[in-house]
Design a protein around this motif. Structure first.
Motif, short mmCIF file in Angstrom:
data_model
loop_
_atom_site.label_atom_id
_atom_site.label_comp_id
_atom_site.label_asym_id
_atom_site.label_seq_id
_atom_site.Cartn_x
_atom_site.Cartn_y
_atom_site.Cartn_z
N MET A 36 0.85 -1.19 0.00
CA MET A 36 0.00 0.00 0.00
C MET A 36 0.88 1.23 0.00
N ALA A 37 0.57 2.15 -0.86
CA ALA A 37 1.49 3.25 -0.99
C ALA A 37 0.81 4.61 -1.02
N HIS A 43 9.24 -3.68 3.99
CA HIS A 43 8.13 -3.69 4.95
C HIS A 43 7.17 -4.78 4.53
N HIS A 70 3.81 -4.98 3.90
CA HIS A 70 2.59 -4.89 3.09
C HIS A 70 2.66 -5.94 1.97
N HIS A 112 4.50 -5.95 -1.38
CA HIS A 112 5.97 -6.01 -1.38
C HIS A 112 6.51 -7.39 -1.02
N HIS A 130 5.07 5.28 7.38
CA HIS A 130 4.14 4.60 6.46
C HIS A 130 3.62 3.34 7.15
N ASP A 138 8.13 2.34 0.41
CA ASP A 138 6.96 3.21 0.32
C ASP A 138 7.13 4.47 1.16
#
Ligand SMILES: [Zn+2]
Length: 305
Positions: free
Chosen positions: A1-2, A87, A89, A92, A158, A177
């Motif tokens: 999620m970015a 990270h 998410h 990724h 983030h 991100d």
């Protein structure tokens, strides 16, 4: 999620989507895009291959068999020694386990996700809970590859477990991100924190890297200048929230409607989460007070005084 919002980002430059094909982007770095374009991921997650012959892969991307095949074809005849993870998410990291099984690489980088609270708020559901690294890198820790050195830089904001990776030989940085050229980052409490995000921006601003390779979109050129613009952008957003609250207590949807003019409707929830992150930070600083929800949406007002 970015993505936080597609409008009003600090720089219009370098918003071109990078090509999908395997691309050599520097003497030591190749980039391959995953086929997971969404309003949150631009035209997909960028997976990077670092080094030659004995390589590291930064962020394998989503669990997508076509991406895994393309990645394995890209490193055909080479040994993947390390998988580095910025990270957790899913976009990724979800491809990590199949890539690890196919290559025998060690998985190194971000700590596993740890929920604060019941694990259902904010973007907690975006984390991959099956991720189990062989080694977690601490802030400042170095990881030596064959012919290159990675330095981990803790950059929470983030999300809490976010790392950036400096590639010392090229004075470059894999920024995940945390800093992206195509868009600002979503900062969603409780795992995301606006205060941590701003501190993490300051931390990178004090470093010497001259080129960033983000998790989505093309490179960040002149990163120190760009980070100054990102900080300015968030301060302006904070100021518009405070200005809007001068008219009286408001809910987050009311604030989003007034503060994010021209927002892509697909990003309304992300904008709400970023607004919540600002309100949380402003509350901690004693400038805003959240009023009890009483069955409806919580309202926020300026603190007296
Ligand atoms: Zn993310």
């Amino acid at each position: 999620m970015a993505n936080d919002e597609s409008e009003s980002e600090p720089f219009a430059a370098t918003r071109e989507p990078p090509p999908r094909a395997l691309t050599r982007v520097s003497p030591m770095v190749r980039r391959l895009l995953a086929p997971n374009a969404t309003p949150f991921t631009f035209n997909g997650t960028c997976t990077y291959i670092v080094g030659e012959a004995r390589v590291a892969i930064v962020d394998p991307g989503p669990a997508d068999d076509s991406h895994l095949s393309a990645l394995l074809a890209a490193v055909d005849g080479e040994q993947v020694e390390t998988i580095l993870v910025t990270h957790t998410h899913r976009d990724h990291v979800e491809g990590v386990n199949k890539l690890r099984a196919a290559t025998g690489a060690q998985v190194v980088g971000a700590a596993p996700f740890m929920a604060r609270g019941d694990g259902s708020a904010g973007l907690d559901s975006a984390h991959d809970r099956d991720y189990s690294p062989d080694a977690v890198l601490a802030d400042g820790e170095r990881w030596r590859g064959a012919g290159f050195t990675i330095e981990a830089i803790a950059t929470p904001g983030h999300c809490a477990n976010h790392l950036c990776f400096a590639l010392l030989e090229e004075n470059a940085l894999f920024s995940g991100d945390h800093v992206m050229a195509w868009s600002t980052s979503v900062v969603a409490p409780p795992d995301g924190s606006m205060r941590a995000y701003m501190d993490s921006l300051d931390k990178l601003r004090g470093r010497a890297e001259t080129l960033y390779w983000p998790g989505h979109g093309g490179p960040v050129l002149e990163p120190q200048r760009y980070i100054r613009a990102l900080i300015h952008h968030r301060r302006q957003r904070e100021a518009s929230i405070l200005n809007t609250l001068v008219d009286g207590p408001q809910t987050i949807p009311e604030l989003v409607a007034r503060v994010y003019v021209g927002l892509n409707p697909a990003l309304t929830r992300a904008a709400g989460l970023s607004t919540l992150a600002h309100l949380e930070d402003l509350s901690e600083r004693g400038m805003v007070v959240g009023e009890a929800a009483g069955g409806g949406e919580a309202r926020f007002r300026l603190a007296q005084g």
